[in-house]
Write a protein that holds these residues in place. Structure first.
Motif, PDB file in Angstrom:
ATOM      1  N   LEU A 275       0.840  -1.193   0.000  1.00 44.26           N
ATOM      2  CA  LEU A 275       0.000   0.000   0.000  1.00 44.26           C
ATOM      3  C   LEU A 275       0.877   1.245   0.000  1.00 44.26           C
ATOM      4  N   THR A 276       1.192   1.709  -1.172  1.00 43.50           N
ATOM      5  CA  THR A 276       1.963   2.935  -1.280  1.00 43.50           C
ATOM      6  C   THR A 276       1.064   4.123  -0.993  1.00 43.50           C
ATOM      7  N   GLY A 277       1.647   5.322  -0.913  1.00 51.74           N
ATOM      8  CA  GLY A 277       0.906   6.506  -0.499  1.00 51.74           C
ATOM      9  C   GLY A 277      -0.317   6.778  -1.337  1.00 51.74           C
ATOM     10  N   TRP A 278      -0.192   6.687  -2.649  1.00 51.86           N
ATOM     11  CA  TRP A 278      -1.338   7.000  -3.501  1.00 51.86           C
ATOM     12  C   TRP A 278      -2.428   5.961  -3.396  1.00 51.86           C
ATOM     13  N   LYS A 279      -2.036   4.697  -3.147  1.00 50.44           N
ATOM     14  CA  LYS A 279      -3.052   3.672  -2.974  1.00 50.44           C
ATOM     15  C   LYS A 279      -3.843   3.891  -1.685  1.00 50.44           C
ATOM     16  N   VAL A 280      -3.131   4.276  -0.617  1.00 50.37           N
ATOM     17  CA  VAL A 280      -3.817   4.587   0.633  1.00 50.37           C
ATOM     18  C   VAL A 280      -4.775   5.746   0.425  1.00 50.37           C
ATOM     19  N   PHE A 281      -4.326   6.779  -0.302  1.00 55.61           N
ATOM     20  CA  PHE A 281      -5.177   7.945  -0.574  1.00 55.61           C
ATOM     21  C   PHE A 281      -6.438   7.537  -1.332  1.00 55.61           C
ATOM     22  N   LEU A 282      -6.267   6.693  -2.368  1.00 53.45           N
ATOM     23  CA  LEU A 282      -7.423   6.255  -3.138  1.00 53.45           C
ATOM     24  C   LEU A 282      -8.388   5.430  -2.298  1.00 53.45           C
ATOM     25  N   LEU A 283      -7.830   4.559  -1.443  1.00 51.74           N
ATOM     26  CA  LEU A 283      -8.687   3.763  -0.573  1.00 51.74           C
ATOM     27  C   LEU A 283      -9.490   4.652   0.364  1.00 51.74           C
ATOM     28  N   LEU A 284      -8.812   5.641   0.966  1.00 46.56           N
ATOM     29  CA  LEU A 284      -9.506   6.564   1.871  1.00 46.56           C
ATOM     30  C   LEU A 284     -10.562   7.366   1.118  1.00 46.56           C
ATOM     31  N   LEU A 285     -10.219   7.792  -0.104  1.00 45.90           N
ATOM     32  CA  LEU A 285     -11.168   8.563  -0.901  1.00 45.90           C
ATOM     33  C   LEU A 285     -12.404   7.729  -1.239  1.00 45.90           C
ATOM     34  N   CYS A 286     -12.175   6.467  -1.624  1.00 48.44           N
ATOM     35  CA  CYS A 286     -13.293   5.577  -1.923  1.00 48.44           C
ATOM     36  C   CYS A 286     -14.165   5.353  -0.684  1.00 48.44           C
ATOM     37  N   ALA A 287     -13.497   5.172   0.465  1.00 45.22           N
ATOM     38  CA  ALA A 287     -14.251   4.979   1.710  1.00 45.22           C
ATOM     39  C   ALA A 287     -15.089   6.213   2.039  1.00 45.22           C
ATOM     40  N   LEU A 288     -14.493   7.405   1.866  1.00 41.71           N
ATOM     41  CA  LEU A 288     -15.204   8.649   2.152  1.00 41.71           C
ATOM     42  C   LEU A 288     -16.404   8.818   1.215  1.00 41.71           C
ATOM     43  N   LEU A 289     -16.189   8.541  -0.084  1.00 37.33           N
ATOM     44  CA  LEU A 289     -17.284   8.631  -1.039  1.00 37.33           C
ATOM     45  C   LEU A 289     -18.399   7.651  -0.683  1.00 37.33           C
ATOM     46  N   GLY A 290     -18.001   6.460  -0.244  1.00 35.61           N
ATOM     47  CA  GLY A 290     -18.997   5.472   0.160  1.00 35.61           C
ATOM     48  C   GLY A 290     -19.826   5.946   1.330  1.00 35.61           C
ATOM     49  N   ILE A 291     -19.169   6.582   2.309  1.00 36.61           N
ATOM     50  CA  ILE A 291     -19.895   7.101   3.476  1.00 36.61           C
ATOM     51  C   ILE A 291     -20.863   8.202   3.054  1.00 36.61           C
ATOM     52  N   ILE A 292     -20.386   9.078   2.164  1.00 32.26           N
ATOM     53  CA  ILE A 292     -21.246  10.178   1.697  1.00 32.26           C
ATOM     54  C   ILE A 292     -22.470   9.640   0.964  1.00 32.26           C
ATOM     55  N   VAL A 293     -22.247   8.660   0.072  1.00 32.19           N
ATOM     56  CA  VAL A 293     -23.363   8.069  -0.672  1.00 32.19           C
ATOM     57  C   VAL A 293     -24.361   7.432   0.282  1.00 32.19           C
ATOM     58  N   CYS A 294     -23.858   6.694   1.272  1.00 32.73           N
ATOM     59  CA  CYS A 294     -24.755   6.056   2.245  1.00 32.73           C
ATOM     60  C   CYS A 294     -25.553   7.097   3.019  1.00 32.73           C
ATOM     61  N   ALA A 295     -24.870   8.198   3.391  1.00 35.82           N
ATOM     62  CA  ALA A 295     -25.549   9.251   4.149  1.00 35.82           C
ATOM     63  C   ALA A 295     -26.643   9.902   3.310  1.00 35.82           C
ATOM     64  N   VAL A 296     -26.343  10.185   2.038  1.00 33.21           N
ATOM     65  CA  VAL A 296     -27.341  10.810   1.162  1.00 33.21           C
ATOM     66  C   VAL A 296     -28.532   9.879   0.950  1.00 33.21           C
ATOM     67  N   VAL A 297     -28.265   8.622   0.659  1.00 34.98           N
ATOM     68  CA  VAL A 297     -29.355   7.654   0.457  1.00 34.98           C
ATOM     69  C   VAL A 297     -30.192   7.523   1.725  1.00 34.98           C
ATOM     70  N   GLY A 298     -29.513   7.475   2.860  1.00 34.00           N
ATOM     71  CA  GLY A 298     -30.242   7.371   4.129  1.00 34.00           C
ATOM     72  C   GLY A 298     -31.121   8.580   4.373  1.00 34.00           C
ATOM     73  N   ALA A 299     -30.601   9.772   4.052  1.00 37.05           N
ATOM     74  CA  ALA A 299     -31.380  10.998   4.257  1.00 37.05           C
ATOM     75  C   ALA A 299     -32.603  11.022   3.358  1.00 37.05           C
ATOM     76  N   VAL A 300     -32.439  10.610   2.097  1.00 39.64           N
ATOM     77  CA  VAL A 300     -33.570  10.583   1.160  1.00 39.64           C
ATOM     78  C   VAL A 300     -34.640   9.601   1.631  1.00 39.64           C
ATOM     79  N   VAL A 301     -34.205   8.408   2.040  1.00 40.28           N
ATOM     80  CA  VAL A 301     -35.145   7.402   2.522  1.00 40.28           C
ATOM     81  C   VAL A 301     -35.895   7.911   3.754  1.00 40.28           C
ATOM     82  N   PHE A 302     -35.145   8.532   4.673  1.00 41.44           N
ATOM     83  CA  PHE A 302     -35.757   9.056   5.896  1.00 41.44           C
ATOM     84  C   PHE A 302     -36.791  10.139   5.573  1.00 41.44           C
ATOM     85  N   GLN A 303     -36.449  11.056   4.647  1.00 41.69           N
ATOM     86  CA  GLN A 303     -37.347  12.148   4.285  1.00 41.69           C
ATOM     87  C   GLN A 303     -38.633  11.607   3.660  1.00 41.69           C
ATOM     88  N   LYS A 304     -38.518  10.622   2.751  1.00 44.15           N
ATOM     89  CA  LYS A 304     -39.698  10.057   2.117  1.00 44.15           C
ATOM     90  C   LYS A 304     -40.577   9.338   3.127  1.00 44.15           C
TER      91      LYS A 304
END
Length: 313
Positions: A275-304
């Motif tokens: 896991l070189t530096g850029w791979k760690v960065f990409l993994l963290l970025l993917c994880a962050l995007l995943g959290i954001i997507v889950c949060a948005v989907v959860g908010a939409v479901v909750f609102q409906k």
């Protein structure tokens, strides 16, 4: 720690092979057994001649019970073959098995213990390594040496060394002390050791055997051992080491990364490299995007769901 200067104070003759070889030219060497194409002369032990499809080895008859040791090997690899028209190479062993012929430079695969390979021919045409190449492998019997990839899958570390067809003496030293494995070379006619491999966390049991083997295939070389000198290292160990049965230790290496991480993977596969530096960065970025997507989907479901509840009432 520096390697020893080769003084005789701690030389262990029962594990050393030196001129004049006792019983040269016969099978009556009291401390060493040899097999295959090995030929003992007054000047060298030739494991293979410069002929195709040969393999030979020489093994110490006495198991080594030293916890800390250093092996100096005076060798010569030479032949008529020019660039990339020679092979295959020489191996130095500290293993449980002895005198078992096989496909790994003339000796057994799936061995138990330590092997140092002096590989003179690149079987993998895609490799960027410069040959001859020295590498180290520790095996508990479960690993297979892959000739097609020049052992990259199981290699712990290695270095390039210009050790073939030299007009001067060539040497290699292997030191094992307190879990640290060091391999150094003296192949440049400078009378000084050059660092090649340095690995901590290596566990090797006592009671194994020293040996050397070589093999040739479609290409060939003379593989000569001139001497193997084993020195006992006087090293202090912690008190808890006195309770350990060193003959029962399983060969292993405590690495922060798998030996497979040393493999050059042209596909860039995530799982096959460190896991070189850029791979760690990409993994963290993917994880962050995943959290954001889950949060948005959860908010939409909750609102409906809230809107549906309001209509119900």
């Amino acid at each position: 720690a520096e390697l020893t200067d080769g003084n005789s104070e701690h030389l262990k003759r029962e594990h050393s092979l030196m001129k004049p070889y006792q019983g040269a030219g016969s099978a009556a060497m009291p401390l060493w057994d040899f097999q295959g194409s090995t030929m003992v002369t007054s000047q060298y032990v030739r494991l293979t001649p410069d002929e195709r499809s040969r393999e030979g080895s020489i093994w110490n008859r006495v198991p080594c019970f030293l916890k800390d040791w250093e092996l100096h090997v005076h060798f010569k690899i030479h032949g008529a073959g020019k660039k990339n028209l020679h092979g295959d190479g020489l191996a130095l062993w500290y293993t449980q098995e002895r005198l078992v012929p096989g496909p790994v430079f003339g000796s057994k695969d799936n061995f138990h213990g330590l092997a140092i390979f002096l590989d003179t021919y690149p079987n993998d045409e895609a490799t960027e390594r410069v040959f001859p190449y020295i590498s180290a492998m520790v095996n508990n019997g479960s690993l297979t040496y892959d000739h097609s990839k020049d052992g990259r899958w199981t290699e712990l570390a290695g270095c390039t060394a210009d050790l073939r067809n030299q007009n001067h003496d060539t040497f290699l030293a292997i030191r094992y002390s307190r879990g640290r494995l060091t391999v150094m070379t003296d192949v440049e006619d400078k009378n000084e050791w050059k660092n090649c491999i340095d690995i901590a966390g290596v566990q090797l049991p006592t009671g194994y055997f020293f040996g050397a083997s070589a093999g040739t295939g479609d290409l060939s070389d003379n593989h000569d051992i001139i001497s193997m000198k084993l020195f006992q290292l006087m090293v202090e160990h912690p008190l808890e080491d006195e309770t350990v049965d060193w003959t029962k230790i399983e060969p292993s290496v405590s690495l922060l990364k798998s030996p497979k991480d040393n493999v050059d993977d042209p596909t860039g596969n995530f799982r096959s490299g460190p896991l070189t530096g850029w791979k760690v960065f990409l993994l963290l970025l993917c994880a962050l995007l995943g959290i954001i997507v889950c949060a948005v989907v959860g908010a939409v479901v909750f609102q409906k769901r809230q809107e549906r509840n309001k209509r119900f009432y």
